[in-house]
Design an enzyme around this catalytic site. Structure first.
Site, PDB file in Angstrom:
ATOM      1  N   HIS A 278     -26.807 -33.834 -16.897  1.00  0.00           N
ATOM      2  CA  HIS A 278     -27.920 -33.408 -16.035  1.00  0.00           C
ATOM      3  C   HIS A 278     -28.130 -31.902 -16.094  1.00  0.00           C
ATOM      4  O   HIS A 278     -27.181 -31.121 -16.168  1.00  0.00           O
ATOM      5  CB  HIS A 278     -27.759 -33.923 -14.608  1.00  0.00           C
ATOM      6  CG  HIS A 278     -26.592 -33.399 -13.834  1.00  0.00           C
ATOM      7  ND1 HIS A 278     -26.661 -32.253 -13.070  1.00  0.00           N
ATOM      8  CD2 HIS A 278     -25.329 -33.879 -13.663  1.00  0.00           C
ATOM      9  CE1 HIS A 278     -25.500 -32.058 -12.464  1.00  0.00           C
ATOM     10  NE2 HIS A 278     -24.676 -33.025 -12.818  1.00  0.00           N
ATOM     11  N   ASP A 290     -20.808 -27.902 -13.248  1.00  0.00           N
ATOM     12  CA  ASP A 290     -21.508 -29.099 -12.803  1.00  0.00           C
ATOM     13  C   ASP A 290     -23.012 -28.881 -12.808  1.00  0.00           C
ATOM     14  O   ASP A 290     -23.570 -28.410 -11.813  1.00  0.00           O
ATOM     15  CB  ASP A 290     -21.033 -29.471 -11.398  1.00  0.00           C
ATOM     16  CG  ASP A 290     -21.633 -30.766 -10.889  1.00  0.00           C
ATOM     17  OD1 ASP A 290     -22.177 -31.538 -11.705  1.00  0.00           O
ATOM     18  OD2 ASP A 290     -21.570 -31.000  -9.678  1.00  0.00           O
ATOM     19  N   GLU A 322     -30.270 -35.166 -10.820  1.00  0.00           N
ATOM     20  CA  GLU A 322     -29.033 -35.927 -10.628  1.00  0.00           C
ATOM     21  C   GLU A 322     -28.417 -35.607  -9.279  1.00  0.00           C
ATOM     22  O   GLU A 322     -27.929 -36.499  -8.574  1.00  0.00           O
ATOM     23  CB  GLU A 322     -28.046 -35.599 -11.749  1.00  0.00           C
ATOM     24  CG  GLU A 322     -26.794 -36.483 -11.783  1.00  0.00           C
ATOM     25  CD  GLU A 322     -25.620 -35.955 -10.973  1.00  0.00           C
ATOM     26  OE1 GLU A 322     -24.595 -36.658 -10.887  1.00  0.00           O
ATOM     27  OE2 GLU A 322     -25.724 -34.840 -10.411  1.00  0.00           O
ATOM     28  N   GLU A 323     -28.446 -34.326  -8.918  1.00  0.00           N
ATOM     29  CA  GLU A 323     -27.810 -33.914  -7.669  1.00  0.00           C
ATOM     30  C   GLU A 323     -28.553 -34.426  -6.440  1.00  0.00           C
ATOM     31  O   GLU A 323     -27.994 -34.448  -5.344  1.00  0.00           O
ATOM     32  CB  GLU A 323     -27.708 -32.382  -7.610  1.00  0.00           C
ATOM     33  CG  GLU A 323     -26.855 -31.770  -8.701  1.00  0.00           C
ATOM     34  CD  GLU A 323     -25.362 -32.045  -8.548  1.00  0.00           C
ATOM     35  OE1 GLU A 323     -24.991 -32.799  -7.628  1.00  0.00           O
ATOM     36  OE2 GLU A 323     -24.578 -31.509  -9.356  1.00  0.00           O
ATOM     37  N   ASP A 351     -20.565 -35.413 -17.641  1.00  0.00           N
ATOM     38  CA  ASP A 351     -20.819 -34.646 -16.424  1.00  0.00           C
ATOM     39  C   ASP A 351     -19.522 -33.966 -15.989  1.00  0.00           C
ATOM     40  O   ASP A 351     -18.563 -34.634 -15.623  1.00  0.00           O
ATOM     41  CB  ASP A 351     -21.312 -35.605 -15.334  1.00  0.00           C
ATOM     42  CG  ASP A 351     -21.824 -34.890 -14.097  1.00  0.00           C
ATOM     43  OD1 ASP A 351     -21.706 -33.663 -14.031  1.00  0.00           O
ATOM     44  OD2 ASP A 351     -22.342 -35.578 -13.194  1.00  0.00           O
ATOM     45  N   HIS A 445     -19.721 -27.761  -6.293  1.00  0.00           N
ATOM     46  CA  HIS A 445     -20.891 -27.657  -5.421  1.00  0.00           C
ATOM     47  C   HIS A 445     -20.848 -26.396  -4.558  1.00  0.00           C
ATOM     48  O   HIS A 445     -21.286 -26.405  -3.405  1.00  0.00           O
ATOM     49  CB  HIS A 445     -21.036 -28.908  -4.539  1.00  0.00           C
ATOM     50  CG  HIS A 445     -21.564 -30.084  -5.287  1.00  0.00           C
ATOM     51  ND1 HIS A 445     -21.898 -31.272  -4.680  1.00  0.00           N
ATOM     52  CD2 HIS A 445     -21.828 -30.277  -6.600  1.00  0.00           C
ATOM     53  CE1 HIS A 445     -22.333 -32.140  -5.574  1.00  0.00           C
ATOM     54  NE2 HIS A 445     -22.296 -31.542  -6.759  1.00  0.00           N
TER      55      HIS A 445
END
Length: 505
Positions: A278, A290, A322-323, A351, A445
């Site tokens: 992604h 990420d 994606e997130e 990923d 994140h």
């Protein structure tokens, strides 16, 4: 499509204004022959072309692109709709376009839901629970102001309108996690007249998830840990009045974003090996691991593959959204005709390949509960790690990344990862090194997911494994199971708690 026009299309936030480009994935018979003088790809050769310096340069460039969002967000990010993500899409597109006639490039615009929480506060009695966390895609409280009311315990799991008592109108619903989605619980609470909702965990630990697609009756919704919720449950069950207040300042809106697809013009177009990562990050940070690590690995492998001939077509995908809940991959698979679905022999998901406290993680994709061929792909990863004297561990194949839509539509799938917010055990530290009791990616994140967050040893090894997987199936599907259906027995399984990186139920 010219790149300036692509960016113009992507920058539009008006619903319905997306420029929809058909996905033309057949080989262009008018294109120049690309295989003259080229050798057939081999795993050894393609792995040998992987240069760690190239990956590092790409990562540094990606972080510079994330900085383009600072004026709007106050920090680097590549969340969909941001300048950082628009520039990421431009970078991917222009890089593939610069490789000449080897690939057919397609873009696929679609509508995506995004949200951001600017401020939040939950007070129960005279306490501010430390674990209180606003749900992703939660609407704000009324007029973006605090709302007040008694905390009302909802019956059962709050999955039926009858579970919500009449006196919940004007109150704050207190709902146990379980059975149905967080979005369903929030909507039922709102329909019953609650001014906000708190969903408490039915297992140890905090609770952070997403309400998913916005619904008419969604109300401002928090997650709460089981530990923080227990005293209030006892008080409410004893008939004690517990007053509370909730405040969320947030926004939920629809924008347009895009997937980028690149398919080799040569190779059997009826038998494609497909892989994806992604292109977006979370709003909280730049996402260089990420999934910068995965998307840049695909870009580097796609670049090096142009040196070779292939027998089977190779299709790379960079998913958007994606997130926000696997939006891009879900949309892509949903738009495939049965005929086009059938041409994809397998899908490989990449990923997070460079986690600093890494483990060599292989999705435990078995044929028993997934499309036949998933287990053979899993075994290819296992054999690679074993042949390189590397340990590995299996992780759940539970819907947390972009393979989900593929396996639900009959396409064998699998992938590898280096770890996210999971805590490394003593046994795993003995297998892979690193710190016991720490997340595989302590910056998962977060704002610190920068180039400094990458483990280049893990990234190089995993990029070579990606190259190995591409070369293996680009040469031949001999011994790999034939496709049997465009539907999957996965559809009959109990709904997953995950759909993408956030809990949904």
């Amino acid at each position: 499509m010219h790149l300036s026009l692509l960016l113009l299309a992507l920058s539009s936030h008006a619903v319905g204004s997306a420029i929809q480009i058909p996905l033309v994935l057949q080989s262009d018979t008018t294109a120049p022959v690309t295989s003259i003088g080229k050798e057939l790809v081999s795993s050894e050769a393609l792995q040998g072309d992987i240069d760690l310096k190239n990956l590092e340069d790409r990562a540094n460039h990606l972080f510079e692109l994330a900085k383009l969002s600072v004026d709007d967000y106050g920090h680097p990010t590549r969340v969909i709709g941001s300048k950082g993500h628009l520039a990421t899409i431009d970078y991917i597109y222009s890089t593939i376009a610069s490789l000449g006639e080897y690939y057919t490039i397609s873009n696929q615009s679609f509508e995506a839901v995004v949200g951001d929480v600017f401020e939040s506060r939950l007070v129960i009695g005279d306490q501010v629970p430390k674990s209180a966390s606003p749900m992703s895609l939660t609407p704000p409280t009324s007029d973006k102001q605090p709302v007040y009311g008694p905390l009302v315990l909802v019956e059962n799991d709050g999955c039926d309108q009858a579970d919500y008592p009449s006196h919940i109108a004007g109150a704050i619903a207190f709902i146990r996690r379980g059975t149905c989605t967080f979005g369903d619980k929030s909507a039922l609470a709102g329909k019953a007249g609650a001014v906000a909702a708190v969903i408490y965990n039915n297992a140890k630990g905090s609770l952070s998830g997403t309400l998913g697609e916005p619904a008419e009756y969604h109300v401002a919704t928090f997650g709460l840990s089981s530990e923080d919720s227990e005293p209030y449950i006892v008080d409410l069950q004893r008939g004690k009045v517990v007053n509370a207040s909730a405040y969320i300042d947030s926004i939920v809106e629809k924008i347009n974003t895009t997937n980028i697809i690149a398919q080799s013009k040569e190779g059997d177009a009826e038998n494609c090996v497909m892989l994806g990562g992604h292109s977006d990050s979370v709003v909280e940070g730049p996402g260089i691991n990420d999934d910068g690590s995965g998307s840049l690995t695909l870009l580097e492998v796609a670049t090096q593959l142009t040196k070779y001939r292939v027998n089977n077509c190779v299709r790379f995908a960079w998913w958007a959204g994606e997130e926000e809940g696997l939006l891009g991959s879900d949309y892509y698979v949903a738009m495939l005709s049965a005929e086009e679905n059938w041409k994809i022999r397998l899908f490989m998901d990449y990923d997070m390949l460079a986690s600093p406290n890494y483990a060599n993680q292989v999705y435990n994709a078995t044929n028993e509960v997934n499309p036949t061929g998933s287990e053979e792909l899993r075994d290819l990863y296992v054999e690679f790690y074993e042949s390189h004297g590397q340990n590995y561990t299996f992780i759940p194949f539970d819907g947390r990344s972009d393979y989900d839509a593929f396996i639900k539509h009959g396409i064998p799938g699998g992938g590898i990862a280096a770890g996210a917010e999971g805590v490394k055990t003593k046994e795993e530290a003995e297998m892979f090194g690193g710190a016991v009791g720490k997340w595989f990616d302590p910056c998962y994140h977060q704002l610190c997911d920068t180039v400094d967050n990458l483990n280049f040893t893990a990234w190089e090894l995993n990029t070579k494994l990606v190259a190995h997987s591409v070369a293996t199936y680009a040469i031949s599907f001999q011994g790999f199971p034939e496709r049997s259906s465009v539907e999957s027995k996965v559809l009959d399984q109990t709904a997953s708690m995950w759909h993408g990186p956030k809990l949904v139920m």
